[in-house]
Scaffold this active site. Structure first.
Site: not given
Length: 474
Positions: A268, A271, A338-339, A372, A431
Site C-alpha cells: 500500500q 501507491h 479501507e482494506h 485490487d 393533506h
C-alpha cells in the site's frame, strides 16, 4: 522507518477519543475547495476549451480533442501485451461474477388487501467514471468502475482519464485497452477537477466532435482535487465518495508471518507518499520482526524514496501495540480501514467480529493485492474512516430504489382516518383534505371491490370501527 503507538495496559477510550489516538493522513478537502472552484466555474462557462486549457496547465500536454478516437481505443487493445490482456480478462470475469449476484429484484409487499408497495430498482441513466493517472496507471480501476455500472444496467457510460504527455495527449494505452475489453467507447482525455466538472456540466459539441453530455453520477478514486470537485458539485451530480489516500490495516497476532505482513504494508505504501500502512498487534515479537522485515524488503523495492519511505515514515502509518485481540478489534473498528487484513489464529472468526472496514481480507492467502485485481471484489472503497458509515462501490451504487404505491378505494378508506389524524397533528390540514375529497359523496367506480358501492366510500367522516362513515342523507 515506521513509528510505534503503545496502547498496552490502558483502558481504551470509546469513539472519537480512540480515533484521535490512531494514525491518519492529513487530507483537507475543505482547503482544496477554493482551488477547484474557479476550475469548475471555468468549465461551466467555457466548456471543452477550459478543460483543454486546464489539461495543458496541470498535465503538461495540450490535446486537440477531449474525446478519444475509436481507432485509438482499438489500437491500444491490438497492441496490448498478451499477458496483460489475459490478466485483465480474468479480472473482468471474476469481477462480473461477483457483481452479477448483487443485482436487485423488484419486490411487491401487500400491506393490506388492495394495498401494495412495490420497490423497483432503476439504474442511473448516465454515469461518468473517473480513472486516475499520475504516478501509476490503473486499468484495474476501469474494471472496478465499469463492471458494476454495466451489471446494474446503466445505458450511458463515459470514462475519463488524464492525458499523458508520453502518449500524445491520450490516456495511458492500457487504460484504453481495458475500456475496449469492456466495450466502452466513450472515453475522454481529461483529468483532475476539470474532468469532474466536465461530467457535471457537459460540453457543447461541434460539427466535427460530439460534446460530453452531463451525467447523473460520478464514481472513481482520484487525488484531493478530484475529491474537492466532487464535494463542490455534489447535488448537481451524485457521487460515490470523496476518496482520500489509500490505506491498509493489518490485525495480527503471534501466528502471523512477518514476511507477509511487511510485504502487505509495503504494497500500500508504494501507491503514494500519503498512503497509510498500519499494523495492529498484541505481539511485541511480531512487531519487532515486521520492523526488521520492512528494512530488508523496502531496500529491495521500487519507488522507495518518492513513495514507500515517506508513506511508512509519515504520521499516517504506525505499528499499534495492544493488550489483546479484543482491544485490537476495538482499534481496527475505530480506525475503519479501507482494506483490513486479519492475520490471526482462527482468522475467519475474528473477521466475523469486525464492524468497520471497506473490505476484509481473511488469513494469509487473501492479501489486499488479490482484492485490487482478481478476487472478484471491488477495490473502490471508503477511506479516511468512512467505512463506519459507507460502503465500497457495487451494483447498488448505480441503482435507485423507487417505491410504487398502489391502493384501491377500499384499502384507502380503511386507513383514511389515520392519515387525516396525522395530517392534522402536523398542522397540515390540506393533506387531510386531499383524503376527504375522495370520500365527499357519489358512487364508487368500477375499480371498487366487487363493483358494488361500499359504505366506506360514500362520504364524510371516520367511524368508531376505523372505517369511513356514510354521511346522513338529506
Amino acid at each position: 522507518m515506521i513509528s510505534r503507538i503503545d496502547l498496552r495496559g490502558e483502558t481504551l477510550p470509546e469513539g472519537s477519543a480512540l480515533r484521535d489516538l490512531l494514525p491518519r493522513a492529513e487530507f483537507d478537502v475543505e482547503a482544496a475547495l477554493e482551488k477547484v472552484r474557479p476550475i469548475c466555474e471555468g468549465v461551466r462557462h467555457h466548456g471543452a476549451a477550459a478543460v483543454i486549457d486546464y489539461g495543458e496547465k496541470f498535465d503538461g500536454v495540450r490535446v486537440e480533442s477531449l474525446r478519444v478516437p475509436a481507432e485509438a481505443i482499438a489500437r491500444a487493445l491490438d497492441e496490448l501485451d498478451p499477458a496483460v490482456r489475459a490478466a485483465l480478462e480474468e479480472s473482468i470475469r471474476r469481477t462480473r461474477v461477483v457483481h452479477r449476484d448483487q443485482r436487485r429484484t423488484t419486490h411487491t409487499t401487500q400491506v393490506v388487501p388492495g394495498g401494495t408497495v412495490t420497490e423497483k430498482w432503476i439504474p442511473v441513466e448516465r454515469v461518468g467514471l473517473y480513472v486516475p493517472g499520475g504516478r501509476s496507471v490503473y486499468p484495474s480501476s476501469v474494471v472496478m468502475n465499469v463492471v458494476p455500472a454495466q451489471e446494474a444496467g446503466v445505458e450511458g457510460i463515459a470514462v475519463s482519464s488524464p492525458p499523458q504527455k508520453d502518449f500524445g495527449g491520450l490516456p495511458h494505452p492500457t487504460i484504453l485497452a481495458a475500456c475496449a475489453l469492456l466495450g466502452v467507447d466513450e472515453v475522454y482525455a481529461a483529468g483532475g477537477a476539470q474532468a469532474i466538472a466536465m461530467f457535471a456540466y457537459g460540453t457543447q459539441g461541434t460539427a466535427d466532435e460530439p460534446g460530453c453530455a452531463p451525467v447523473n453520477l460520478v464514481t472513481g478514486p482520484g487525488n484531493i482535487y478530484v475529491a474537492a470537485a466532487k464535494r463542490l458539485l455534489k447535488g448537481r451530480i451524485g457521487i460515490d465518495a470523496e476518496a482520500g489516500p489509500t490505506e491498509i490495516a493489518v490485525l495480527a497476532d503471534s501466528t502471523a508471518d512477518p514476511v507477509h505482513v511487511a510485504a502487505d504494508l509495503i504494497s500500500q505504501a508504494e501507491h503514494d507518499p500519503m498512503a497509510a500502512s498500519v499494523l495492529v498487534t498484541d505481539s511485541a515479537e511480531l512487531a519487532e520482526a515486521v520492523e526488521a522485515e520492512l528494512k530488508t524488503q523496502v531496500a529491495a523495492s521500487k519507488h522507495v524514496d518518492d513513495r514507500i519511505v515517506p508513506a511508512l515514515a509519515g504520521r499516517q502509518s504506525a505499528i499499534v501495540l495492544v493488550t489483546d485481540l479484543a482491544d485490537g478489534l476495538k482499534v481496527v473498528d475505530a480506525y475503519g480501514a479501507e482494506h483490513l487484513e486479519i492475520q490471526t489464529a482462527d482468522a475467519a472468526a475474528v473477521a466475523d467480529r469486525v464492524r468497520n472496514a471497506g473490505a476484509i481480507f481473511v488469513g494469509p492467502w487473501a492479501p489486499v493485492s488479490l482484492g485490487d485485481y482478481c478476487a472478484g471484489s471491488n477495490h473502490v472503497l471508503p477511506t479516511g474512516g468512512c467505512a463506519c458509515h459507507s460502503s465500497g462501490l457495487s451494483v447498488q451504487s448505480f441503482l435507485r430504489g423507487v417505491h410504487i404505491v398502489d391502493y384501491s378505494r377500499d384499502a384507502l378508506a380503511e386507513v383514511a382516518h389515520h392519515v387525516v389524524t396525522l395530517a392534522e397533528a402536523e398542522d397540515l390540514p390540506a393533506h387531510g383534505a386531499a383524503i376527504k375529497a375522495r370520500f365527499a359523496g357519489g358512487e364508487p367506480d368500477e375499480r371498487s371491490a366487487g363493483g358494488e358501492p361500499d359504505e366506506r366510500s360514500a362520504g364524510g367522516e371516520p367511524d368508531e370501527r376505523g372505517g369511513w362513515k356514510v354521511p346522513e342523507s338529506k
